[in-house]
Scaffold this motif. Sequence first.
Motif: not given
Length: 326
Positions: A207-219
């Motif tokens: 839900m967070v890491n893959v869709p943001t390419q490792g930028h969870p603060e930008m989810y």
Amino acid sequence: STPCQRSLIEASRTMFASTWTWSAILLVCSIVVCDAKVINADIDASYVSKLHAGVSQALQWMSEMVAPDRPPRPPRKVQLALVGFGRTGSTSFCSVLKELGYTPIHDDEAMEVGDIYSAMTKGTMTMDQVNVDLGKRGFDAPMVSTHKFVEWAVVAPNVKVILTVRDKKKWAESWLCITPAAYIPEQRPFKWLKFVKEMAEFNRDVMVNVPTQGHPEMYQDIPTLEAGYDAWVEFVRKTVPKERLLEFDVKQGWGPLCEFLGKLAPSTPFPRINDRIVVDTIIKVFIAVTWIWPFSSPRRCCSCGVASAVVVARRLSMRPRSTHDS
């Protein structure tokens, strides 16, 4: 608290101006509308039907999180790797696969394999063993959008890969409606539940890491999500041989899917179920519980509140199933 958690709290405050008002609404909804085990509203159903579906589904999931009660399934062998993101028509797609005789792992079924997903995410089980165990639980089409699952599917014999797709801008806008759910597993009372603990790391990944390419603060940033969507599609295309990959938009209907799977197309209309209203309602119900819960102590909540909620939900779910637009 992390920036992501603070974002969830702010989103929650926006959605729920009054905790006690929503407590009353949730109670009324649980008594009035929770009369079926699993409901997915047709996309053309009325607003009330969709609201009904969302509340009923949320309460049923909560019941099963506390006290799982599903009979074992006949064993199978994994045949399909479903690697599309959520909000790409995945609910309709999984309904289609069930009509074609497959047993996919989607939202409902994930509760039956939380321990396996946990082992997969933590790396305490090989990907081969993960998929053997998923088959033993009765599933042949896991829906997992992680890099190592795609990489496993490429080398696994006789496994076909299906990537559900849609317009990236529409996907990102739709994805925003479920981002508040990303950190609900870290909130009380859900963080105390066995299934939620098992799924927490997997949930963050997909839900967070893959869709943001490792930028969870930008989810919750649409340009970041669009870029993450493009990157994921490109990764799958580069990794999976063309002859083993189907890029599928549910708007295409039965034809391309049945041809890829070697199945005859059913004569029934292609299912179109679930939509943003249903999902938004499910998430609001879960967030409402995280707001209501802190008013009771953990001991009281665990010993009395959870048990009472489960009993009520199950008694309600035992009512005769009514006819729905699903």
